[in-house]
Design a protein around this motif. Structure first.
Motif, PDB file in Angstrom:
ATOM      1  N   TRP A  59       0.842  -1.211  -0.046  1.00  0.00           N
ATOM      2  CA  TRP A  59      -0.141  -0.161  -0.123  1.00  0.00           C
ATOM      3  C   TRP A  59       0.900   1.299  -0.094  1.00  0.00           C
ATOM      4  O   TRP A  59       0.590   2.314  -1.022  1.00  0.00           O
ATOM      5  CB  TRP A  59      -0.874  -0.009   1.272  1.00  0.00           C
ATOM      6  CG  TRP A  59      -2.003   1.286   1.375  1.00  0.00           C
ATOM      7  CD1 TRP A  59      -2.895   1.326   0.897  1.00  0.00           C
ATOM      8  CD2 TRP A  59      -1.564   2.276   2.202  1.00  0.00           C
ATOM      9  NE1 TRP A  59      -3.388   2.555   1.150  1.00  0.00           N
ATOM     10  CE2 TRP A  59      -2.752   3.156   1.839  1.00  0.00           C
ATOM     11  CE3 TRP A  59      -0.567   2.741   2.988  1.00  0.00           C
ATOM     12  CZ2 TRP A  59      -2.800   4.285   2.653  1.00  0.00           C
ATOM     13  CZ3 TRP A  59      -0.481   4.224   3.547  1.00  0.00           C
ATOM     14  CH2 TRP A  59      -1.780   4.835   3.459  1.00  0.00           C
ATOM     15  N   THR A  60       1.962   1.473   0.850  1.00  0.00           N
ATOM     16  CA  THR A  60       2.612   2.521   0.833  1.00  0.00           C
ATOM     17  C   THR A  60       3.562   2.769  -0.393  1.00  0.00           C
ATOM     18  O   THR A  60       3.557   3.704  -0.874  1.00  0.00           O
ATOM     19  CB  THR A  60       3.842   2.092   2.195  1.00  0.00           C
ATOM     20  OG1 THR A  60       3.117   1.836   3.304  1.00  0.00           O
ATOM     21  CG2 THR A  60       4.731   3.570   2.242  1.00  0.00           C
ATOM     22  N   GLY A  61       4.066   1.476  -0.790  1.00  0.00           N
ATOM     23  CA  GLY A  61       4.657   1.370  -2.008  1.00  0.00           C
ATOM     24  C   GLY A  61       3.919   2.220  -3.269  1.00  0.00           C
ATOM     25  O   GLY A  61       4.127   3.044  -4.245  1.00  0.00           O
ATOM     26  N   VAL A  62       2.839   1.385  -3.403  1.00  0.00           N
ATOM     27  CA  VAL A  62       1.600   1.997  -4.405  1.00  0.00           C
ATOM     28  C   VAL A  62       1.459   3.565  -4.285  1.00  0.00           C
ATOM     29  O   VAL A  62       1.494   4.405  -5.236  1.00  0.00           O
ATOM     30  CB  VAL A  62       0.536   1.321  -4.271  1.00  0.00           C
ATOM     31  CG1 VAL A  62      -0.817   2.097  -5.289  1.00  0.00           C
ATOM     32  CG2 VAL A  62       0.538  -0.047  -4.761  1.00  0.00           C
ATOM     33  N   MET A  63       1.276   3.960  -2.961  1.00  0.00           N
ATOM     34  CA  MET A  63       0.919   5.499  -2.713  1.00  0.00           C
ATOM     35  C   MET A  63       2.110   6.228  -3.088  1.00  0.00           C
ATOM     36  O   MET A  63       1.892   7.515  -3.747  1.00  0.00           O
ATOM     37  CB  MET A  63       0.660   5.645  -1.313  1.00  0.00           C
ATOM     38  CG  MET A  63      -0.781   5.206  -0.939  1.00  0.00           C
ATOM     39  SD  MET A  63      -1.878   5.919  -1.851  1.00  0.00           S
ATOM     40  CE  MET A  63      -3.021   4.490  -1.853  1.00  0.00           C
ATOM     41  N   ILE A  64       3.161   6.001  -2.782  1.00  0.00           N
ATOM     42  CA  ILE A  64       4.459   6.756  -3.094  1.00  0.00           C
ATOM     43  C   ILE A  64       4.764   6.642  -4.469  1.00  0.00           C
ATOM     44  O   ILE A  64       4.893   7.684  -5.149  1.00  0.00           O
ATOM     45  CB  ILE A  64       5.747   6.277  -2.282  1.00  0.00           C
ATOM     46  CG1 ILE A  64       5.565   6.492  -0.899  1.00  0.00           C
ATOM     47  CG2 ILE A  64       6.937   6.857  -2.894  1.00  0.00           C
ATOM     48  CD1 ILE A  64       6.679   5.868  -0.062  1.00  0.00           C
ATOM     49  N   GLY A  65       4.581   5.584  -5.350  1.00  0.00           N
ATOM     50  CA  GLY A  65       4.732   5.553  -6.677  1.00  0.00           C
ATOM     51  C   GLY A  65       3.576   6.350  -7.388  1.00  0.00           C
ATOM     52  O   GLY A  65       4.223   7.048  -8.434  1.00  0.00           O
ATOM     53  N   VAL A  66       2.323   6.156  -7.134  1.00  0.00           N
ATOM     54  CA  VAL A  66       1.309   7.036  -7.771  1.00  0.00           C
ATOM     55  C   VAL A  66       1.664   8.647  -7.332  1.00  0.00           C
ATOM     56  O   VAL A  66       1.389   9.589  -8.151  1.00  0.00           O
ATOM     57  CB  VAL A  66      -0.140   6.750  -7.073  1.00  0.00           C
ATOM     58  CG1 VAL A  66      -1.042   7.656  -7.558  1.00  0.00           C
ATOM     59  CG2 VAL A  66      -0.414   5.160  -7.416  1.00  0.00           C
ATOM     60  N   PHE A  67       1.968   8.779  -6.221  1.00  0.00           N
ATOM     61  CA  PHE A  67       2.357  10.337  -5.846  1.00  0.00           C
ATOM     62  C   PHE A  67       3.416  11.048  -6.821  1.00  0.00           C
ATOM     63  O   PHE A  67       3.226  11.931  -7.472  1.00  0.00           O
ATOM     64  CB  PHE A  67       2.657  10.475  -4.488  1.00  0.00           C
ATOM     65  CG  PHE A  67       3.230  11.735  -4.044  1.00  0.00           C
ATOM     66  CD1 PHE A  67       2.314  12.917  -3.426  1.00  0.00           C
ATOM     67  CD2 PHE A  67       4.505  12.254  -4.079  1.00  0.00           C
ATOM     68  CE1 PHE A  67       2.643  13.990  -3.116  1.00  0.00           C
ATOM     69  CE2 PHE A  67       4.984  13.599  -3.625  1.00  0.00           C
ATOM     70  CZ  PHE A  67       4.069  14.375  -3.301  1.00  0.00           C
ATOM     71  N   LEU A  68       4.310  10.220  -6.900  1.00  0.00           N
ATOM     72  CA  LEU A  68       5.485  10.495  -7.929  1.00  0.00           C
ATOM     73  C   LEU A  68       5.278  10.507  -9.198  1.00  0.00           C
ATOM     74  O   LEU A  68       5.451  11.605 -10.013  1.00  0.00           O
ATOM     75  CB  LEU A  68       6.830   9.574  -7.662  1.00  0.00           C
ATOM     76  CG  LEU A  68       7.413   9.774  -6.273  1.00  0.00           C
ATOM     77  CD1 LEU A  68       8.405   8.724  -6.089  1.00  0.00           C
ATOM     78  CD2 LEU A  68       7.914  11.211  -5.916  1.00  0.00           C
ATOM     79  N   ILE A  69       4.420   9.416  -9.789  1.00  0.00           N
ATOM     80  CA  ILE A  69       4.274   9.484 -11.239  1.00  0.00           C
ATOM     81  C   ILE A  69       3.008  10.606 -11.572  1.00  0.00           C
ATOM     82  O   ILE A  69       3.213  11.372 -12.459  1.00  0.00           O
ATOM     83  CB  ILE A  69       3.557   7.937 -11.689  1.00  0.00           C
ATOM     84  CG1 ILE A  69       4.891   6.919 -11.344  1.00  0.00           C
ATOM     85  CG2 ILE A  69       3.288   7.837 -13.116  1.00  0.00           C
ATOM     86  CD1 ILE A  69       4.562   5.605 -11.463  1.00  0.00           C
ATOM     87  N   ALA A  70       2.003  10.521 -10.763  1.00  0.00           N
ATOM     88  CA  ALA A  70       1.108  11.430 -11.047  1.00  0.00           C
ATOM     89  C   ALA A  70       1.552  12.869 -10.883  1.00  0.00           C
ATOM     90  O   ALA A  70       1.492  13.703 -11.864  1.00  0.00           O
ATOM     91  CB  ALA A  70      -0.056  11.396 -10.052  1.00  0.00           C
ATOM     92  N   GLY A  71       2.525  13.114 -10.026  1.00  0.00           N
ATOM     93  CA  GLY A  71       3.158  14.510  -9.757  1.00  0.00           C
ATOM     94  C   GLY A  71       3.817  14.661 -11.075  1.00  0.00           C
ATOM     95  O   GLY A  71       3.707  15.827 -11.494  1.00  0.00           O
TER      96      GLY A  71
END
Lengths: 94, 488
Positions: free
Chosen positions: B302-314
């Motif tokens: 969950w943490t990995g997905v959130m950080i990944g989405v944060f970076l990619i979407a940003g």
């Protein structure tokens, strides 16, 4: 020779030529713990120089580079301020 | 001690003094500041002052004032603001020199200064950040606040003592069944609205706001801003954006209002977008942590997905939106031990704001669910959500959590808590649903604030995008887990 960061563009080129005459250099060329006197703050078109002045970073004051990475941290008087490379590039010291 | 103001003359250069003198006859109206102060603002081109003068003196006088400014600028080598700022600095420096006595410089560094340096050094700073997140957010807010304290208040106090008593009382006093349902039914105003707001959400946000106030008053946040500035530049932001982002872990609605501290419109849009897509608020975070606490691997993913989405979407959003990151500057205050009474006062003020904002929404949500149930609309909506739960390989009961997610994100997460207690979800399903609900549409309050701050087009666009994106990520995650044979 003062290295000009590419993003500073033409303004820096001319400023750089000017600082060589005046024996001054850009703050970013200072090493950690090095102290210098601010001789000028370059007036960029976006007006970022105003923010520096508001932090107390103004000509005539003594500035010390505390840290260079990941961002510049400088000490002026009793104030510590974090400024990025772009802002630090506006400060001319001797 | 308030004393009567003493006027200390601060002389400017002759050119500026002349300009002030020639503005004097023009400024006839009544202003909240002295004519000299107003003149200085006019000469610096302050927009608010210019508007005031145009309003009070008329267009003609306004143009004459503008002409004074232009004439002054022509006589000076540098911008007027520069000369004024310089005079002020020199005057202030002289004043300080005459009044300040310096002791011999201290050789040894204090604990605060030493700790402050460690926070700013990338080698020690990131481990410190990890410690702050682990103990401050995970252990204190997640495990202790959302686990232990919520357990005591929600299960023991409300579940076993208060709610049975209230239910029995309502059923005795009001014989009409629909009204009983409204008040103490499965989604009743008391049993769902008041219980969730007071027993579940309130303790979680209280613990978060406490942690945030301590971080704020210790001087840690500017150091974090400085440390993270470079990484945020890749997302089109600068270090300054850590303040709304970190606050978003408490309440995204409040954080969306706080995006006003950012200087450019572009930064505000990007931060609002990241807040509404990727940053879980403390209520949500608390429930997600509690849900996944039995599945450490799931929490990690969950943490990995959130950080990944944060970076990619940003990163993508910064590419789509034209412009460059604004340069970063921030004062670094000394590291200090926070004043306990300040921390408490701040926390209480935020809680009051939060409670006034959230409590009515919980009641409205209960009311709408009740109306929906009576009219059959609720069942219709649940059935419409069935395909969604199927794509995500979830039991159909999870649709309730999504439906509640529209009212409040944390509300939806809280609905999941119940599903989990009933043992309806496997570890993988919990993970998928936690990811989707974290990314899912912003809660009603956050949406309304986004609407107010960014306009309806931006708010609607973000809403549709986050909805589609959340489901897409959920479907991919669900498939991915299955294809790779991972069970958490």
């Amino acid at each position: 020779m003062v290295k000009v960061p590419p993003w500073l563009g033409e303004v820096a080129q001319t400023e750089n030529a000017r600082c060589k005459d005046m024996m001054s250099r850009i703050l970013t060329s200072l090493a950690t713990r090095e102290t210098a006197r601010i001789v000028d703050i370059q007036r960029d078109a976006e007006g970022h120089w105003r923010k520096l002045m508001a932090l107390g970073i103004a000509p005539g004051r003594i500035i010390t580079v505390i840290q260079r990475f990941p961002t510049f941290v400088v000490e002026v008087g009793h104030t510590h301020a974090a400024i990025d490379r772009q802002m630090a590039g506006l400060i001319l010291v001797e | 001690m308030p004393t009567s103001p003493v006027e200390i003359p601060l002389p400017y250069s002759p050119e500026i003094e002349e300009a002030i003198a020639s503005l004097k006859p023009i400024l006839q109206g009544s202003y909240p500041i002295s004519p000299r102060a107003l003149s200085l603002l006019l000469l610096q081109g302050d927009e608010e002052a210019l508007d005031q003068v145009r309003e009070q003196e008329g267009q003609d006088a306004f143009e004459r004032a503008q002409a004074v400014r232009t004439r002054l600028q022509d006589r000076l080598s540098e911008p007027v603001e520069w000369h004024i700022a310089q005079s002020r600095h020199q005057w202030g420096q002289a004043l300080v020199e005459g009044a300040l006595e310096r002791n011999a410089p201290k050789k040894s560094r204090g604990l605060g200064e030493w700790l402050g340096m460690l926070c700013m050094n990338p080698i020690t700073g990131f481990p410190i950040l990890a410690l702050v997140l682990y103990f401050g957010l995970y252990q204190f807010v997640g495990i202790f606040g959302a686990g232990t304290v919520v357990g005591l208040i929600e299960e023991n106090l409300f579940g076993e003592i208060i709610n049975p008593a209230v239910t029995a009382f309502v059923e005795r006093v009001i014989p009409w069944q629909p009204i009983q349902q409204l008040l103490v039914g499965e989604y009743g105003v008391w049993t769902l609205g008041v219980t969730y707001a007071v027993a579940l959400i309130l303790p979680i946000v209280t613990f978060f706001f406490l942690v945030f106030a301590v971080l704020e008053d210790s001087g840690y946040l500017p150091r974090l801003a400085m440390l993270i500035d470079r990484a945020f530049k890749a997302l089109g932001l600068n270090g300054r954006a850590v303040i709304p982002i970190v606050l978003g872990f408490g309440c995204d609605t409040m954080a969306t209002v706080v995006t006003r501290v950012l200087e450019t419109k572009r930064e505000r849009i990007l931060t609002t977008f990241l807040l509404s897509l990727t940053i879980p608020c403390s209520a949500q975070l608390g429930v997600v942590l509690a849900l996944l606490s039995g599945h450490p691997k799931g929490l990690l993913i969950w943490t990995g997905v959130m950080i990944g989405v944060f970076l990619i979407a940003g990163w993508l959003a910064a590419r789509v939106l034209p412009g460059a990151p604004a340069p970063f500057y921030m004062e670094i205050p000394p590291m200090r031990f926070p004043n306990i009474s300040n921390v408490i006062v701040k926390t209480l003020a935020r809680l009051q704001w939060y409670f006034l904002e959230v409590f009515p929404l919980f009641l409205i949500a209960s009311l709408m669910v009740w109306i929906g149930q009576l009219t059959g609309l609720f069942d219709l909506a649940l059935r419409a959500l069935q395909p969604v739960t199927q794509w995500l390989a979830l039991p159909s009961e999870a649709a309730v959590a999504f439906l509640f997610g529209f009212f409040r994100r944390d509300y939806g997460a809280a609905g999941l808590y119940q599903l989990d207690e009933q043992g309806l979800l496997s570890g993988n399903q919990l993970l998928v649903v936690a990811v989707v609900l974290t990314l899912f549409v912003p809660c009603v309050a956050q949406f309304l604030v986004t609407l107010k701050e960014r306009g309806w087009r931006m708010a609607l666009g973000m809403l549709v995008f986050t909805l589609a994106f959340a489901l897409l990520v959920g479907v991919f995650l669900s498939w991915g887990l299955q294809a790779l044979g991972i069970a958490v």
